[in-house]
Design a protein around this motif. Structure first.
Motif, PDB file in Angstrom:
ATOM      1  N   PHE A 128     -51.298 -16.230 -59.736  1.00 12.97           N
ATOM      2  CA  PHE A 128     -51.637 -15.144 -58.809  1.00 12.97           C
ATOM      3  C   PHE A 128     -53.148 -14.916 -58.870  1.00 12.97           C
ATOM      4  N   PRO A 129     -53.902 -15.762 -58.180  1.00 15.29           N
ATOM      5  CA  PRO A 129     -55.368 -15.661 -58.274  1.00 15.29           C
ATOM      6  C   PRO A 129     -55.931 -14.368 -57.698  1.00 15.29           C
ATOM      7  N   ASN A 130     -55.165 -13.717 -56.788  1.00 13.34           N
ATOM      8  CA  ASN A 130     -55.662 -12.492 -56.157  1.00 13.34           C
ATOM      9  C   ASN A 130     -55.196 -11.224 -56.871  1.00 13.34           C
ATOM     10  N   GLN A 131     -54.521 -11.356 -57.992  1.00 13.75           N
ATOM     11  CA  GLN A 131     -53.994 -10.181 -58.685  1.00 13.75           C
ATOM     12  C   GLN A 131     -55.141  -9.350 -59.267  1.00 13.75           C
ATOM     13  N   LYS A 132     -55.102  -8.054 -58.959  1.00 16.61           N
ATOM     14  CA  LYS A 132     -56.118  -7.122 -59.465  1.00 16.61           C
ATOM     15  C   LYS A 132     -55.416  -5.868 -59.981  1.00 16.61           C
ATOM     16  N   THR A 133     -55.955  -5.293 -61.030  1.00 14.19           N
ATOM     17  CA  THR A 133     -55.416  -4.058 -61.594  1.00 14.19           C
ATOM     18  C   THR A 133     -56.546  -3.049 -61.756  1.00 14.19           C
ATOM     19  N   TYR A 134     -56.290  -1.817 -61.307  1.00 14.98           N
ATOM     20  CA  TYR A 134     -57.294  -0.758 -61.376  1.00 14.98           C
ATOM     21  C   TYR A 134     -56.655   0.465 -62.030  1.00 14.98           C
ATOM     22  N   GLU A 135     -57.425   1.198 -62.806  1.00 13.07           N
ATOM     23  CA  GLU A 135     -56.862   2.321 -63.555  1.00 13.07           C
ATOM     24  C   GLU A 135     -57.801   3.518 -63.547  1.00 13.07           C
ATOM     25  N   MET A 136     -57.224   4.714 -63.424  1.00  9.87           N
ATOM     26  CA  MET A 136     -57.946   5.962 -63.598  1.00  9.87           C
ATOM     27  C   MET A 136     -57.002   6.965 -64.257  1.00  9.87           C
ATOM     28  N   GLU A 137     -57.533   8.085 -64.652  1.00 11.97           N
ATOM     29  CA  GLU A 137     -56.712   9.122 -65.273  1.00 11.97           C
ATOM     30  C   GLU A 137     -56.533  10.278 -64.302  1.00 11.97           C
ATOM     31  N   VAL A 138     -55.290  10.736 -64.151  1.00 12.79           N
ATOM     32  CA  VAL A 138     -54.986  11.890 -63.299  1.00 12.79           C
ATOM     33  C   VAL A 138     -54.157  12.865 -64.123  1.00 12.79           C
ATOM     34  N   ALA A 139     -54.667  14.076 -64.298  1.00 10.62           N
ATOM     35  CA  ALA A 139     -53.968  15.129 -65.057  1.00 10.62           C
ATOM     36  C   ALA A 139     -53.557  14.646 -66.446  1.00 10.62           C
ATOM     37  N   GLY A 140     -54.453  13.886 -67.080  1.00  9.49           N
ATOM     38  CA  GLY A 140     -54.214  13.456 -68.444  1.00  9.49           C
ATOM     39  C   GLY A 140     -53.285  12.282 -68.621  1.00  9.49           C
ATOM     40  N   ARG A 141     -52.872  11.668 -67.502  1.00  5.35           N
ATOM     41  CA  ARG A 141     -51.973  10.510 -67.585  1.00  5.35           C
ATOM     42  C   ARG A 141     -52.573   9.353 -66.789  1.00  5.35           C
ATOM     43  N   PRO A 142     -52.291   8.104 -67.208  1.00  2.00           N
ATOM     44  CA  PRO A 142     -52.907   6.962 -66.513  1.00  2.00           C
ATOM     45  C   PRO A 142     -52.251   6.681 -65.161  1.00  2.00           C
ATOM     46  N   LEU A 143     -53.088   6.489 -64.154  1.00  2.15           N
ATOM     47  CA  LEU A 143     -52.641   6.027 -62.834  1.00  2.15           C
ATOM     48  C   LEU A 143     -53.143   4.601 -62.669  1.00  2.15           C
ATOM     49  N   ILE A 144     -52.223   3.653 -62.511  1.00  2.02           N
ATOM     50  CA  ILE A 144     -52.576   2.242 -62.427  1.00  2.02           C
ATOM     51  C   ILE A 144     -52.134   1.701 -61.072  1.00  2.02           C
ATOM     52  N   LEU A 145     -53.052   1.080 -60.358  1.00  2.83           N
ATOM     53  CA  LEU A 145     -52.758   0.457 -59.069  1.00  2.83           C
ATOM     54  C   LEU A 145     -52.966  -1.049 -59.207  1.00  2.83           C
ATOM     55  N   GLU A 146     -51.915  -1.799 -58.885  1.00  2.91           N
ATOM     56  CA  GLU A 146     -51.968  -3.258 -59.037  1.00  2.91           C
ATOM     57  C   GLU A 146     -51.642  -3.905 -57.697  1.00  2.91           C
ATOM     58  N   THR A 147     -52.385  -4.912 -57.331  1.00  2.00           N
ATOM     59  CA  THR A 147     -52.160  -5.589 -56.058  1.00  2.00           C
ATOM     60  C   THR A 147     -52.355  -7.093 -56.221  1.00  2.00           C
ATOM     61  N   GLY A 148     -51.829  -7.856 -55.262  1.00  2.00           N
ATOM     62  CA  GLY A 148     -52.035  -9.305 -55.273  1.00  2.00           C
ATOM     63  C   GLY A 148     -50.932 -10.105 -55.928  1.00  2.00           C
ATOM     64  N   LYS A 149     -49.843  -9.425 -56.344  1.00  2.00           N
ATOM     65  CA  LYS A 149     -48.772 -10.160 -57.026  1.00  2.00           C
ATOM     66  C   LYS A 149     -47.428 -10.026 -56.313  1.00  2.00           C
ATOM     67  N   LEU A 150     -47.089  -8.818 -55.877  1.00  2.00           N
ATOM     68  CA  LEU A 150     -45.785  -8.569 -55.259  1.00  2.00           C
ATOM     69  C   LEU A 150     -45.943  -8.385 -53.753  1.00  2.00           C
ATOM     70  N   ALA A 151     -44.865  -8.724 -52.999  1.00  2.00           N
ATOM     71  CA  ALA A 151     -44.823  -8.522 -51.539  1.00  2.00           C
ATOM     72  C   ALA A 151     -46.060  -9.116 -50.860  1.00  2.00           C
ATOM     73  N   GLU A 152     -46.311 -10.382 -51.135  1.00  2.00           N
ATOM     74  CA  GLU A 152     -47.544 -11.011 -50.647  1.00  2.00           C
ATOM     75  C   GLU A 152     -47.553 -11.218 -49.133  1.00  2.00           C
ATOM     76  N   LEU A 153     -46.381 -11.172 -48.480  1.00  2.00           N
ATOM     77  CA  LEU A 153     -46.349 -11.378 -47.029  1.00  2.00           C
ATOM     78  C   LEU A 153     -46.619 -10.097 -46.247  1.00  2.00           C
ATOM     79  N   ALA A 154     -46.640  -8.954 -46.911  1.00  2.00           N
ATOM     80  CA  ALA A 154     -46.985  -7.701 -46.231  1.00  2.00           C
ATOM     81  C   ALA A 154     -48.475  -7.689 -45.908  1.00  2.00           C
ATOM     82  N   ASN A 155     -48.861  -6.813 -44.972  1.00  2.00           N
ATOM     83  CA  ASN A 155     -50.296  -6.666 -44.683  1.00  2.00           C
ATOM     84  C   ASN A 155     -51.054  -6.247 -45.942  1.00  2.00           C
ATOM     85  N   ALA A 156     -50.387  -5.438 -46.773  1.00  2.00           N
ATOM     86  CA  ALA A 156     -50.922  -5.099 -48.100  1.00  2.00           C
ATOM     87  C   ALA A 156     -49.780  -4.504 -48.910  1.00  2.00           C
ATOM     88  N   ALA A 157     -49.839  -4.673 -50.211  1.00  2.00           N
ATOM     89  CA  ALA A 157     -48.825  -4.099 -51.100  1.00  2.00           C
ATOM     90  C   ALA A 157     -49.494  -3.668 -52.391  1.00  2.00           C
TER      91      ALA A 157
END
Length: 336
Positions: free
Chosen positions: A10-39
């Motif tokens: 998965f060469p396009n896989q990216k993971t991004y992380e920030m903290e919201v209200a003291g808990r980690p929010l992680i957004l990952e893209t490029g691995k699942l549902a690759e045929l969608a406009n974006a997932a």
């Protein structure tokens, strides 16, 4: 000859992380549902929601509205349950799932272009649930990120926060235990510039506490929006061009110049029947005035009427005047 089995890359896989209200929010893209406009796979605490957004390549024929569908799909396995007996399939969406779909729809819909008529589908599949971390919040942030990085025309991103009031203090994204004790349950969605949606339920609390909660939430939401904008700057796709829906702006401008004051008079009553009767007469006067110049004006009149009424009502609201005569702090008469 032996078969060589390789693990998919998965060469396009990216993971991004920030903290919201003291808990980690992680957004990952490029691995699942690759045929969608974006997932985007959005994870907040141990809650995980897969958000996929897709758009039709061409507009749907014969419609005068934007065909957006938002599905919030709860799965029993997300809370560790497997359907038993003869009911082994998932049933229809529950009431909370339908309400979650509407919660996500409301803030994102106005940010699509007004003349966009391509079908757009947003599917939020709940993969796991941590009861202290709201799946609805996770899905909304995932939706915002997916739409923002996709090639679908959209003027986001937005952010979202739940606000509670526990033991005399405001709490952002309260836990399950805090939600039970909270005197208010407010969901705020916003862009960096302004709040675009508020859903609120509360006990009798002072207005200034609710207002402070909304303002504080918006300040925190700005951090989410900046976070998503950084993701867009790195991996966002260019927005695709689309056929703009037909609207006669010249006719609309002529009608505003000719009859804005008369339109205000038609609407300036708290009796809906009188208002509609006046408006029907006004439309006939417009036809008499402009039909010769614009022979096809009838096909635009519904949208022109809507835009003209919206223009008037918005101006009145900014002046503190409501169409039915109520002031800003009055509700309709109630009876039970």
């Amino acid at each position: 000859m032996s078969t060589i089995i390789r693990q998919k890359q998965f060469p396009n896989q990216k993971t991004y992380e920030m903290e919201v209200a003291g808990r980690p929010l992680i957004l990952e893209t490029g691995k699942l549902a690759e045929l969608a406009n974006a997932a985007v796979l959005a994870r907040y605490g141990d809650t995980a929601v897969l958000v996929a957004v897709t758009a039709a390549a061409k507009p749907r024929d014969g419609i005068d509205f934007f065909p957006l569908s938002v599905d919030f799909e709860e799965k029993l396995y997300a809370v560790g349950r497997i359907p038993g007996s003869f009911m082994r399939r998932e049933g229809r969406p529950s009431t909370p799932a339908v309400l979650a779909s509407r919660l996500i729809d409301r803030p994102i819909r106005p940010l699509f272009p007004g003349d966009f008529r391509n079908d757009v589908a947003v599917t939020c599949t709940v993969l796991s649930v941590d009861h202290d971390c709201s799946a609805e919040f996770t899905a909304m942030v995932g939706t915002s990120c997916a739409l923002a990085i996709s090639d679908i025309p959209w003027s986001g991103p937005i952010g979202c926060l739940n606000v509670g009031y526990v033991d005399g203090r405001l709490v952002m994204n309260p836990t399950a235990e805090q939600r039970k004790a909270s005197q208010m349950a407010v969901t705020v969605a916003a862009t960096a510039e302004k709040v675009v949606m508020i859903e609120a339920g509360a006990s009798e609390i002072p207005d200034d506490i609710l207002y402070d909660g909304i303002v504080k939430a918006h300040e925190e939401i700005k951090k989410q929006v900046a976070f998503i904008k950084n993701i867009v700057a790195e991996i966002g796709k260019p927005k695709f061009e689309y056929p703009h829906a037909d609207f006669n702006q010249e006719l609309y401008d002529d009608i505003v110049a000719f009859g804005l004051e008369q339109a205000r008079m038609c609407m300036d009553t708290d009796d809906k029947n009188i208002r509609e009767a006046r408006w029907n007469v006004f439309v006939e006067e417009l036809r008499a005035q402009f039909l010769e110049q614009y022979p096809d004006m009838d096909k635009y009149m519904d949208e022109i009427t809507y835009k003209l009424q919206k223009k008037i009502v918005k101006a009145w609201l900014l002046e503190g005047h409501r169409v039915d005569g109520r002031s800003g702090n009055e509700i309709r008469p109630l009876a039970a």
